[in-house]
Design a protein around this motif. Structure first.
Motif, PDB file in Angstrom:
ATOM      1  N   ARG A  98       0.859  -1.180   0.000  1.00 31.69           N
ATOM      2  CA  ARG A  98       0.000   0.000   0.000  1.00 31.69           C
ATOM      3  C   ARG A  98       0.904   1.243   0.000  1.00 31.69           C
ATOM      4  O   ARG A  98       1.702   1.424   0.926  1.00 31.69           O
ATOM      5  N   GLU A  99       0.763   2.076  -0.997  1.00 30.82           N
ATOM      6  CA  GLU A  99       1.634   3.238  -1.167  1.00 30.82           C
ATOM      7  C   GLU A  99       1.023   4.476  -0.511  1.00 30.82           C
ATOM      8  O   GLU A  99      -0.160   4.781  -0.700  1.00 30.82           O
ATOM      9  N   TYR A 100       1.852   5.184   0.263  1.00 25.67           N
ATOM     10  CA  TYR A 100       1.431   6.431   0.884  1.00 25.67           C
ATOM     11  C   TYR A 100       2.495   7.499   0.627  1.00 25.67           C
ATOM     12  O   TYR A 100       3.483   7.247  -0.069  1.00 25.67           O
ATOM     13  N   ASP A 101       2.299   8.664   1.173  1.00 22.19           N
ATOM     14  CA  ASP A 101       3.215   9.781   0.947  1.00 22.19           C
ATOM     15  C   ASP A 101       4.532   9.540   1.683  1.00 22.19           C
ATOM     16  O   ASP A 101       4.613   9.671   2.903  1.00 22.19           O
ATOM     17  N   GLY A 102       5.558   9.163   0.937  1.00 23.31           N
ATOM     18  CA  GLY A 102       6.879   8.997   1.524  1.00 23.31           C
ATOM     19  C   GLY A 102       7.174   7.628   2.094  1.00 23.31           C
ATOM     20  O   GLY A 102       8.283   7.383   2.578  1.00 23.31           O
ATOM     21  N   ILE A 124       8.179   0.749   4.665  1.00 31.54           N
ATOM     22  CA  ILE A 124       9.335   0.893   3.792  1.00 31.54           C
ATOM     23  C   ILE A 124       9.406   2.330   3.272  1.00 31.54           C
ATOM     24  O   ILE A 124       8.393   2.885   2.834  1.00 31.54           O
ATOM     25  N   PRO A 125      10.587   2.957   3.311  1.00 36.66           N
ATOM     26  CA  PRO A 125      10.700   4.318   2.776  1.00 36.66           C
ATOM     27  C   PRO A 125      10.453   4.348   1.281  1.00 36.66           C
ATOM     28  O   PRO A 125      10.812   3.417   0.557  1.00 36.66           O
ATOM     29  N   ALA A 126       9.849   5.428   0.809  1.00 37.36           N
ATOM     30  CA  ALA A 126       9.465   5.516  -0.606  1.00 37.36           C
ATOM     31  C   ALA A 126      10.666   5.462  -1.525  1.00 37.36           C
ATOM     32  O   ALA A 126      10.595   4.915  -2.632  1.00 37.36           O
ATOM     33  N   GLU A 127      11.777   6.027  -1.091  1.00 36.42           N
ATOM     34  CA  GLU A 127      12.957   6.089  -1.945  1.00 36.42           C
ATOM     35  C   GLU A 127      13.937   4.977  -1.621  1.00 36.42           C
ATOM     36  O   GLU A 127      15.147   5.122  -1.817  1.00 36.42           O
ATOM     37  N   PHE A 128      13.419   3.860  -1.158  1.00 39.04           N
ATOM     38  CA  PHE A 128      14.274   2.741  -0.771  1.00 39.04           C
ATOM     39  C   PHE A 128      14.941   2.105  -1.990  1.00 39.04           C
ATOM     40  O   PHE A 128      14.298   1.785  -2.980  1.00 39.04           O
ATOM     41  N   SER A 129      16.241   1.969  -1.886  1.00 39.07           N
ATOM     42  CA  SER A 129      16.995   1.232  -2.901  1.00 39.07           C
ATOM     43  C   SER A 129      18.274   0.757  -2.243  1.00 39.07           C
ATOM     44  O   SER A 129      18.939   1.510  -1.540  1.00 39.07           O
ATOM     45  N   GLY A 130      18.594  -0.484  -2.423  1.00 38.44           N
ATOM     46  CA  GLY A 130      19.790  -1.031  -1.784  1.00 38.44           C
ATOM     47  C   GLY A 130      19.554  -1.322  -0.324  1.00 38.44           C
ATOM     48  O   GLY A 130      18.636  -2.060   0.030  1.00 38.44           O
ATOM     49  N   LYS A 131      20.338  -0.693   0.562  1.00 34.98           N
ATOM     50  CA  LYS A 131      20.238  -0.938   1.991  1.00 34.98           C
ATOM     51  C   LYS A 131      19.660   0.283   2.704  1.00 34.98           C
ATOM     52  O   LYS A 131      20.077   1.411   2.463  1.00 34.98           O
ATOM     53  N   ALA A 132      18.717   0.051   3.601  1.00 33.02           N
ATOM     54  CA  ALA A 132      18.158   1.119   4.428  1.00 33.02           C
ATOM     55  C   ALA A 132      18.379   0.769   5.887  1.00 33.02           C
ATOM     56  O   ALA A 132      18.399  -0.416   6.254  1.00 33.02           O
ATOM     57  N   PRO A 133      18.553   1.751   6.754  1.00 28.84           N
ATOM     58  CA  PRO A 133      18.621   1.445   8.184  1.00 28.84           C
ATOM     59  C   PRO A 133      17.370   0.676   8.602  1.00 28.84           C
ATOM     60  O   PRO A 133      16.276   0.917   8.071  1.00 28.84           O
ATOM     61  N   SER A 161       6.393   7.467  10.365  1.00 29.11           N
ATOM     62  CA  SER A 161       7.319   8.600  10.411  1.00 29.11           C
ATOM     63  C   SER A 161       8.759   8.131  10.295  1.00 29.11           C
ATOM     64  O   SER A 161       9.577   8.758   9.595  1.00 29.11           O
ATOM     65  N   MET A 162       9.088   7.042  10.957  1.00 32.13           N
ATOM     66  CA  MET A 162      10.448   6.526  10.865  1.00 32.13           C
ATOM     67  C   MET A 162      10.740   6.033   9.452  1.00 32.13           C
ATOM     68  O   MET A 162      11.864   6.173   8.955  1.00 32.13           O
ATOM     69  N   ALA A 163       9.715   5.485   8.787  1.00 34.17           N
ATOM     70  CA  ALA A 163       9.895   5.067   7.395  1.00 34.17           C
ATOM     71  C   ALA A 163      10.075   6.287   6.495  1.00 34.17           C
ATOM     72  O   ALA A 163      10.914   6.293   5.589  1.00 34.17           O
ATOM     73  N   ARG A 164       9.294   7.341   6.731  1.00 34.38           N
ATOM     74  CA  ARG A 164       9.439   8.561   5.944  1.00 34.38           C
ATOM     75  C   ARG A 164      10.820   9.180   6.141  1.00 34.38           C
ATOM     76  O   ARG A 164      11.361   9.844   5.253  1.00 34.38           O
ATOM     77  N   MET A 165      11.409   8.968   7.316  1.00 32.88           N
ATOM     78  CA  MET A 165      12.761   9.465   7.585  1.00 32.88           C
ATOM     79  C   MET A 165      13.833   8.666   6.845  1.00 32.88           C
ATOM     80  O   MET A 165      14.984   9.090   6.772  1.00 32.88           O
ATOM     81  N   GLY A 166      13.435   7.487   6.330  1.00 34.83           N
ATOM     82  CA  GLY A 166      14.373   6.695   5.550  1.00 34.83           C
ATOM     83  C   GLY A 166      14.701   5.332   6.106  1.00 34.83           C
ATOM     84  O   GLY A 166      15.588   4.643   5.596  1.00 34.83           O
ATOM     85  N   ALA A 167      13.972   4.887   7.141  1.00 34.40           N
ATOM     86  CA  ALA A 167      14.243   3.583   7.748  1.00 34.40           C
ATOM     87  C   ALA A 167      13.216   2.543   7.318  1.00 34.40           C
ATOM     88  O   ALA A 167      12.061   2.863   7.032  1.00 34.40           O
ATOM     89  N   MET A 168      13.656   1.300   7.263  1.00 39.49           N
ATOM     90  CA  MET A 168      12.748   0.177   7.105  1.00 39.49           C
ATOM     91  C   MET A 168      12.338  -0.256   8.508  1.00 39.49           C
ATOM     92  O   MET A 168      13.186  -0.491   9.375  1.00 39.49           O
ATOM     93  N   VAL A 169      11.030  -0.340   8.762  1.00 39.72           N
ATOM     94  CA  VAL A 169      10.526  -0.584  10.113  1.00 39.72           C
ATOM     95  C   VAL A 169       9.711  -1.866  10.147  1.00 39.72           C
ATOM     96  O   VAL A 169       8.773  -2.033   9.358  1.00 39.72           O
ATOM     97  N   TRP A 170      10.074  -2.759  11.046  1.00 38.92           N
ATOM     98  CA  TRP A 170       9.307  -3.980  11.270  1.00 38.92           C
ATOM     99  C   TRP A 170       8.503  -3.802  12.557  1.00 38.92           C
ATOM    100  O   TRP A 170       9.044  -3.799  13.651  1.00 38.92           O
ATOM    101  N   ALA A 171       7.185  -3.623  12.399  1.00 35.03           N
ATOM    102  CA  ALA A 171       6.262  -3.479  13.528  1.00 35.03           C
ATOM    103  C   ALA A 171       5.519  -4.792  13.678  1.00 35.03           C
ATOM    104  O   ALA A 171       4.773  -5.187  12.778  1.00 35.03           O
ATOM    105  N   TYR A 172       5.710  -5.486  14.798  1.00 38.08           N
ATOM    106  CA  TYR A 172       5.177  -6.837  14.921  1.00 38.08           C
ATOM    107  C   TYR A 172       4.383  -7.025  16.199  1.00 38.08           C
ATOM    108  O   TYR A 172       4.582  -6.345  17.200  1.00 38.08           O
TER     109      TYR A 172
END
Length: 398
Positions: A98-102, A124-133, A161-172
């Protein structure tokens, strides 16, 4: 900052001697319940006294390293993870993106053990490519309708918000929360919930790495019971680089749920520790304590934080541990806590803070889309629960 100094006099040491006598007498019992430290197991004075006593036991980096090794050993032995099970295939079940803003969100379930499916959502950050924190974010014991675990509005704002900052976040989900509860899991079942929850977190690190998270920039953060799971994971998994436990690290309070104190991780015969020492196991890695005046972290600036500074000082990295104390605030991971954590994560993970906060310090979360709880479930008509799935800790095959 005002620091309370507990006097080192005969009365003080007599009190400590009495405490040790009590601990020792309890430790002689063969009943496993006597080895559990549940909730407010000590008074505030006892917790502070224990830390001051222990500070005299490790006066060098070598002495602390020896102590740290024994604490880590007790956690693993107490949970039964001293003999780690084999890491089998995770067999992830991936939902639609599901795509959202950022950022984007994808619901996922993976198999941590045969038949044990961990449920969550990957941000997942919108501009994710390669490795993300990568950031793992376990949740606390919020279970009221509309305010459940990782589905709470403040939790979703944090993940996005953490994803928009550029991190990949696993919320479980914790064992028995969210969709797991609806499937039959019981979070407070009188079994090895703590062991399974910690193992699920360890496998969560495996999962987020498999999805492209940077192995050199991994963090964990959560509040309350989620903070307990954060510092326990960081204590036993060296892959975690940054930790931010919110409203939980206390000298006298040990956590009141079976997932925190239901197994003997703090105590055994002739051994005792508390959550402050456990949190210190990550030294000298970046550690942020967020504390408030309205719960058991009210003494953090005077008790817990100075002790952690002392341990980090032994490592020559006193500046790597921080405390943000909000005296007028209460328990939770609300806006004030997020305002404290976002800059810390941005600094140590290389994230874009402007995506989550304005220059004047106000939160910038208006573009986060809140989703209904059921929309964050990984199992549905397209992705049904596998027939091999189990729904009780008593059915787990370790």
């Amino acid at each position: 900052m005002k620091i309370i100094h507990y006097p080192l006099n005969c009365s003080f040491f007599f009190s400590l001697l009495m405490l040790l006598t009590i601990w020792g007498s309890k430790a002689q019992s063969s009943a496993s319940d006597d080895m559990l430290c549940v909730g407010a197991h000590w008074t505030e004075e006892e917790g502070a006294g224990f830390l001051q006593m222990m500070q005299t036991e490790y006066t060098s980096e070598k002495a602390w390293d020896k102590r740290a090794k024994s604490i880590r050993k007790q956690i693993l032995k107490g949970t039964g993870l001293d003999n780690m099970p084999e890491k089998g295939p995770m067999n992830p079940i991936m939902g639609e993106i599901r795509e959202y803003d950022g950022y984007s969100v994808r619901n996922v379930a993976f198999e941590s053990l045969p038949g044990v499916f961990v449920t969550g959502s990957l941000y997942i950050p919108a501009e994710f490519s390669g490795k993300a924190p990568g950031i793992l974010s376990p949740h606390g014991h919020w279970d009221k309708e509309g305010e459940v675990g990782r589905y709470r509005p403040d939790a979703q704002k944090r993940f996005a918000s953490m994803a928009r900052m550029g991190a990949m976040v696993w919320a479980y989900d914790a064992v028995g929360y969210g969709q797991q509860k609806e499937l039959g899991w019981d979070h407070r079942e009188d079994g090895e919930v703590l062991k399974l929850q910690l193992w699920n977190s360890i496998r969560g690190v495996d999962f987020i790495l498999s999805m492209g998270a940077d192995p050199e920039r991994l963090a964990v953060t959560g509040a309350s019971g989620g903070a307990t799971q954060s510092f326990l994971l960081a204590a036993v998994d060296d892959r975690i680089d940054v930790i931010a436990p919110v409203v939980m690290v206390s000298a006298h309070f040990f956590g009141g749920c079976v997932c925190e104190s239901g197994m003997p991780i703090h105590k055994s015969k002739n051994f005792q520790t508390n959550n402050v020492e456990i949190a210190a196991l990550v030294a000298p890695k970046p550690l942020l304590l967020v504390s408030v005046g309205g719960d058991w972290t009210k003494n953090t600036p005077q008790v817990e934080y100075p002790h952690l500074q002392y341990i980090y000082g032994l490592k020559g990295k006193k500046e790597m541990v921080q405390n943000i104390h909000i005296p007028a605030d209460n328990h939770g991971y609300d806006d004030k806590k997020r305002q404290a954590v976002y800059p810390f994560l941005a600094e140590h993970l290389g994230l874009d803070l402007s995506k989550a906060m304005h220059a004047d310090g106000r939160l910038n979360e208006d573009k986060v889309e809140l989703e209904a709880q059921e929309d964050l479930y990984p199992f549905n008509e397209k992705n049904p629960l596998p027939e091999t799935a189990i729904t009780s800790v008593f059915d787990v095959k370790w």
